[in-house]
Design a protein around this motif. Structure first.
Motif, PDB file in Angstrom:
ATOM      1  N   TRP A  11      38.424 -10.258  38.781  1.00 40.06           N
ATOM      2  CA  TRP A  11      37.792  -8.986  38.339  1.00 40.06           C
ATOM      3  C   TRP A  11      38.248  -9.156  36.945  1.00 40.06           C
ATOM      4  O   TRP A  11      37.312  -8.640  35.842  1.00 40.06           O
ATOM      5  CB  TRP A  11      38.119  -7.744  39.032  1.00 40.06           C
TER       6      TRP A  11
ATOM      7  N   CYS B 101      36.119 -11.406  34.981  1.00 37.35           N
ATOM      8  CA  CYS B 101      34.689 -11.323  34.869  1.00 37.35           C
ATOM      9  C   CYS B 101      34.642  -9.822  33.637  1.00 37.35           C
ATOM     10  O   CYS B 101      33.465  -9.472  33.537  1.00 37.35           O
ATOM     11  CB  CYS B 101      34.052 -10.973  36.325  1.00 37.35           C
ATOM     12  N   SER B 102      35.870  -9.332  33.412  1.00 36.03           N
ATOM     13  CA  SER B 102      35.974  -7.742  32.732  1.00 36.03           C
ATOM     14  C   SER B 102      36.350  -7.968  31.396  1.00 36.03           C
ATOM     15  O   SER B 102      36.723  -6.924  30.841  1.00 36.03           O
ATOM     16  CB  SER B 102      36.359  -7.005  33.541  1.00 36.03           C
TER      17      SER B 102
ATOM     18  N   ASP C 231      44.748  -8.303  28.991  1.00 39.50           N
ATOM     19  CA  ASP C 231      43.584  -7.197  28.827  1.00 39.50           C
ATOM     20  C   ASP C 231      42.736  -7.712  27.717  1.00 39.50           C
ATOM     21  O   ASP C 231      42.892  -8.473  26.877  1.00 39.50           O
ATOM     22  CB  ASP C 231      44.015  -5.896  28.918  1.00 39.50           C
TER      23      ASP C 231
ATOM     24  N   LYS D 132      39.075   1.947  29.947  1.00 33.80           N
ATOM     25  CA  LYS D 132      38.073   1.714  30.732  1.00 33.80           C
ATOM     26  C   LYS D 132      38.326   0.436  31.596  1.00 33.80           C
ATOM     27  O   LYS D 132      38.203   0.442  32.847  1.00 33.80           O
ATOM     28  CB  LYS D 132      36.538   1.612  30.132  1.00 33.80           C
ATOM     29  N   PHE D 133      38.990  -0.633  31.122  1.00 35.49           N
ATOM     30  CA  PHE D 133      39.382  -1.789  31.918  1.00 35.49           C
ATOM     31  C   PHE D 133      40.202  -1.437  32.865  1.00 35.49           C
ATOM     32  O   PHE D 133      40.008  -1.919  34.102  1.00 35.49           O
ATOM     33  CB  PHE D 133      40.033  -2.641  30.803  1.00 35.49           C
TER      34      PHE D 133
ATOM     35  N   ALA E 275      38.986   0.871  35.733  1.00 32.23           N
ATOM     36  CA  ALA E 275      38.157   0.259  36.757  1.00 32.23           C
ATOM     37  C   ALA E 275      38.921  -0.696  37.563  1.00 32.23           C
ATOM     38  O   ALA E 275      38.496  -0.854  38.726  1.00 32.23           O
ATOM     39  CB  ALA E 275      37.060  -0.599  35.836  1.00 32.23           C
ATOM     40  N   LEU E 276      40.087  -1.119  37.045  1.00 31.03           N
ATOM     41  CA  LEU E 276      40.743  -2.363  37.949  1.00 31.03           C
ATOM     42  C   LEU E 276      41.295  -1.662  38.986  1.00 31.03           C
ATOM     43  O   LEU E 276      41.540  -2.114  39.885  1.00 31.03           O
ATOM     44  CB  LEU E 276      41.510  -3.052  36.766  1.00 31.03           C
TER      45      LEU E 276
END
Length: 268
Positions: free
Chosen positions: A100, A103-104, A126, A170-171, A174-175
């Motif tokens: 993840w 991909c982010s 990050d 946001k990262f 979502a993680l």
């Protein structure tokens, strides 16, 4: 701010896994392991043991009263990485987290790999470039020594200092599925991260002039001013002088190799 330590866990409780998203470990890679051990041993009273063979080189765990508090590893002589404390965030599946992250907009530098049979780890950055770790496995931090309201030299808080907190939030949300709350003034770029309704860490935006986004580890001490002076006496330096904050008195310091950390005296 709040601490990430369990309050009275013993026996089987110590081997339970951390709730995903919870800061669960802090570690440091250094060029001179013996000198660094001496510095933190004299500053916090840490003692050390080696948990066994390490794929990434020599490594020790620091302990207080027999309880794990942090890890310190030695870099290979040809690696000239900047020294910094790394915060590990708990996960139920390090492999899924690593994919993840890739991909982010993040970067996976190490892992996923097995760690001493106790779990799996990932070292990543990050999207803003702040390094952090992911840990899947047994608890590494033990409970506070019984009967003490606090313990000098234990990690009690973790804060991500980055360029734009709202953007990088946001990262992480979502993680790890964090609940978030604004912190400080209404117009401040700062947030507290919550897991199961309890605050576990924070993110603070420092603006575009910040050179290196990073996770900051806070260590509890009985006397911030005296400990900051002791840091300088032992060859480190005071980065930010002691000051009062809503969370208690704090000072940011750096060890002799330049790794920054914050001293905190929380309210009682």
């Amino acid at each position: 701010m709040t601490e990430v330590w369990g309050s009275s866990e013993t026996g089987e409780e110590e081997t339970r896994h951390h709730t995903p998203g919870t800061p669960c470990w802090t570690s440091l890679l250094v060029h001179d392991l013996e000198a660094t051990k001496e510095f933190y041993g004299r500053l916090f009273g840490w003692t050390y043991y080696s948990p066994g063979p390490r794929q990434l080189g020599p490594y020790v765990r620091a302990t207080l009263d027999g309880h794990n508090v942090a890890g310190i590893g030695e870099l290979p002589p040809d690696r000239q990485l900047p020294n910094a404390w790394t915060t590990y965030l708990a996960s139920d599946d390090a492999d899924v987290c690593a994919e993840w992250i890739r991909c982010s907009g993040g970067t996976v530098g190490v892992g996923p790999l097995a760690a001493e049979g106790a779990g799996r780890l990932v070292l990543a950055t990050d999207p803003a470039g702040a390094p952090f770790g992911v840990w899947q496995g047994q608890r590494l931090l033990g409970p506070r020594p019984a009967g003490t309201p606090g313990a000098e030299g234990t990690p009690v808080w973790h804060e991500l200092v980055t360029h734009d907190a709202a953007a990088v939030l946001k990262f992480y949300r979502a993680l790890f599925g964090y609940e978030t709350k604004a912190a400080g003034a209404v117009d401040s770029d700062a947030f507290t991260l919550h897991v199961d309704g309890r605050p576990v860490a924070s993110i603070r935006g420092a603006g575009p002039s910040l050179r290196h986004p990073h996770w900051m580890t806070y260590f509890e001490v009985a006397d911030v001013d005296a400990t900051a002076r002791r840091v300088a006496e032992l060859g480190g330096r005071v980065v930010s002088a002691p000051q009062e904050t809503p969370a208690g008195r704090v000072a940011t310091v750096a060890d002799p190799e330049g790794a920054a950390f914050t001293l905190q005296r929380t309210g009682r």
